[in-house]
Enzyme design. Structure first.
Site, PDB file in Angstrom:
ATOM      1  N   ASN A 142       5.610  -0.586  17.975  1.00 35.11           N
ATOM      2  CA  ASN A 142       5.113   0.525  17.303  1.00 35.11           C
ATOM      3  C   ASN A 142       4.157   1.911  17.890  1.00 35.11           C
ATOM      4  O   ASN A 142       3.915   1.177  19.449  1.00 35.11           O
ATOM      5  CB  ASN A 142       4.343   0.369  16.142  1.00 35.11           C
ATOM      6  CG  ASN A 142       3.868  -0.540  14.995  1.00 35.11           C
ATOM      7  OD1 ASN A 142       5.418  -0.431  14.605  1.00 35.11           O
ATOM      8  ND2 ASN A 142       3.810  -1.851  14.506  1.00 35.11           N
ATOM      9  N   CYS A 164      11.838  -4.376  13.036  1.00 34.20           N
ATOM     10  CA  CYS A 164      10.722  -4.266  11.790  1.00 34.20           C
ATOM     11  C   CYS A 164      10.874  -5.440  10.738  1.00 34.20           C
ATOM     12  O   CYS A 164      11.616  -5.524   9.851  1.00 34.20           O
ATOM     13  CB  CYS A 164       9.773  -3.136  11.677  1.00 34.20           C
ATOM     14  SG  CYS A 164       8.511  -3.293  10.079  1.00 34.20           S
ATOM     15  N   HIS A 165       9.730  -6.909  10.820  1.00 28.06           N
ATOM     16  CA  HIS A 165      10.009  -7.693   9.560  1.00 28.06           C
ATOM     17  C   HIS A 165       9.632  -7.135   8.184  1.00 28.06           C
ATOM     18  O   HIS A 165       9.232  -7.919   6.956  1.00 28.06           O
ATOM     19  CB  HIS A 165       9.343  -9.089   9.986  1.00 28.06           C
ATOM     20  CG  HIS A 165       8.575  -9.094  10.199  1.00 28.06           C
ATOM     21  ND1 HIS A 165       8.128  -9.865  11.302  1.00 28.06           N
ATOM     22  CD2 HIS A 165       7.156  -8.114   9.841  1.00 28.06           C
ATOM     23  CE1 HIS A 165       6.260  -9.247  11.504  1.00 28.06           C
ATOM     24  NE2 HIS A 165       6.449  -8.721  10.454  1.00 28.06           N
ATOM     25  N   HIS A 194       7.929   1.570   7.733  1.00 26.87           N
ATOM     26  CA  HIS A 194       6.559   1.279   7.191  1.00 26.87           C
ATOM     27  C   HIS A 194       6.501   2.286   5.476  1.00 26.87           C
ATOM     28  O   HIS A 194       4.909   1.896   5.510  1.00 26.87           O
ATOM     29  CB  HIS A 194       5.445   1.562   7.768  1.00 26.87           C
ATOM     30  CG  HIS A 194       5.222   0.368   9.305  1.00 26.87           C
ATOM     31  ND1 HIS A 194       4.418   0.617  10.445  1.00 26.87           N
ATOM     32  CD2 HIS A 194       6.330  -0.882   9.489  1.00 26.87           C
ATOM     33  CE1 HIS A 194       4.474  -0.827  11.015  1.00 26.87           C
ATOM     34  NE2 HIS A 194       5.174  -1.473  10.242  1.00 26.87           N
TER      35      HIS A 194
END
Length: 428
Positions: A142, A164-165, A194
């Site tokens: 990130n 990204c999970h 996000h």
């Protein structure tokens, strides 16, 4: 057999989990793992954990180029500046009265985390070009959107995808909340990392949003979460935690009453970062004493192992990826880093065209991407003015501080991070 280079392998627990997930596939049992870190001690701990996993051929190098030799896949997990830089990202803004919860994606913390990562990405891209130009670069570091947009701008030849999970765990937890098996649901998610959105979510053709509404109505505690508040106001559920989500909009962290109403843990990632350091030290001590490290999950939930499996076997599967927006989301900027579904197979990553997001969601994403674009532009153009522009346009920062305070904060952050920043931006 496939060779995977882990760059930043000193993030030992994450390296270990990824390796555990890779080796959960029988077809990858003979994989070669090449570990690289600039910290010799951390590298040796990572190597010891990798060898404990069994099955893989493990090699290590303090030289990045040497570690990349023969790589088919490069996994980036580097955190430039480590725990000390993370504390700076919290401590300096806090001295100006600016609250942050995670500080790694947007806001002042995200801006400066991105700026100190870009010089490393320059070097990594150059090394991949020189040593393994056909390799896929899978980025976990990130700020995801900033890093992907930077890489696709300065190294357009690179085969890069950000992983990204957050979407996986959002769907997993929402499905559990409404009592539906996670592996039986169908969903569509898109947006930015996000701050993506669950656009469709169904079980056997049945829309699950009414069941979520009922669950929220039956549990007043659920309404005291930022992502639920955003869902009720904007109509679609966001894909990242409330702690993250609170930092990307101007309405929550600015107000103490909202911090209390929504139970926001200010400085949360500073605590998490310290816990990560403690976990590493415990793992190192356990290995030195000949004790077994903690047990890991048997579930292969990270996307990188799934992608590697598809590259090797050709098995088609769909995951979420972060890539440049070339006609994927029509009402977000062209070239911006977006998060969309993609099909995986032996040929690589094939992002899906989503079309237009609902207007209100695209509006929030554009505010997010304005900060990303200005931060990337600051580094690409070597223009320190854009660092200030990014901070001024950041929703949470602008809501909390005056323009003069923001200007002074950027000056203070620039001085605090010093040589970690691109040379042209050290006078910002």
């Amino acid at each position: 057999m496939v060779t995977i280079a882990f760059v930043g392998a000193g993030s030992v627990e994450f390296t270990r989990q990824l390796l555990r997930d890779v080796l959960s596939f029988p077809e990858l049992a003979d994989v070669t793992i090449s570990l690289h870190d600039i910290d010799a001690e951390r590298l040796e701990v990572a190597a010891a954990l990798a060898r404990l996993a069994g099955g893989a051929h493990v090699r290590t190098s303090l030289s990045r180029r040497e570690a990349l030799e023969g790589a088919d896949v490069v996994v980036n997990m580097v955190a430039i500046g480590g725990h000390a830089a993370t504390l700076t990202d919290f401590d300096v803004p806090e001295s100006f009265g600016l609250r942050q919860t995670i500080g790694d994606t947007l806001g002042i913390g995200g801006i400066f985390r991105g700026l100190r990562t870009f010089p490393f990405l320059d070097g990594l891209a150059a090394d991949v070009l020189a040593v393994c130009p056909d390799a896929w670069l899978l980025n976990y570091t990130n700020p995801m959107a900033m890093n992907i947009q930077y890489l696709t701008t300065v190294a357009p030849w690179l085969k890069v995808a950000g992983l990204c999970h957050s979407v996986h765990w959002t769907i997993h937890d929402l499905s559990a909340l409404v009592g539906v098996p996670h592996d039986e649901v169908d969903f569509l998610s898109a947006g930015v990392n996000h701050q993506a959105w669950i656009l469709r979510w169904q079980h056997e053709g049945r829309d699950l949003y009414p069941a979520l509404d009922a669950a929220i109505a039956g549990d007043p505690g659920l309404a005291r979460r930022v992502r639920v508040d955003l869902y009720r106001r904007f109509g679609f559920y966001p894909t990242e935690t409330s702690e993250h989500s609170s930092e990307y909009v101007p309405w929550y962290l600015r107000h103490q009453s909202e911090v209390e109403r929504l139970r926001l843990p200010v400085r949360d990632y500073a605590t998490i970062s310290a816990e990560n350091v403690a976990t590493y030290e415990k793992t190192r001590a356990a290995l030195a004493a000949g004790d077994a490290p903690p047990t890991l999950s048997d579930d292969a939930v990270e996307y990188a192992p799934q992608m590697i499996h598809s590259l090797v076997t050709g098995q088609r599967r769909t995951i979420q990826v972060n890539v440049a927006n070339h006609g994927l989301i029509s009402n977000l900027p062209e070239g911006a880093a977006v998060e969309v579904p993609a099909t995986l197979d032996r040929l690589g990553v094939h992002p899906h065209r989503v079309g237009a997001l609902p207007r209100q969601l695209a509006a929030l994403n554009r505010s997010f991407l304005n900060v990303v674009d200005l931060t990337v532009a600051a580094a690409v153009e070597g223009d320190p003015r854009h660092v200030r522009h990014a901070a001024l346009c950041d929703p949470a920062t602008a809501a909390a501080l005056t323009v003069t305070q923001i200007d002074d904060l950027v000056t203070a952050m620039t001085a605090a991070h010093g040589d970690l920043l691109p040379a042209a931006l050290r006078s910002a």
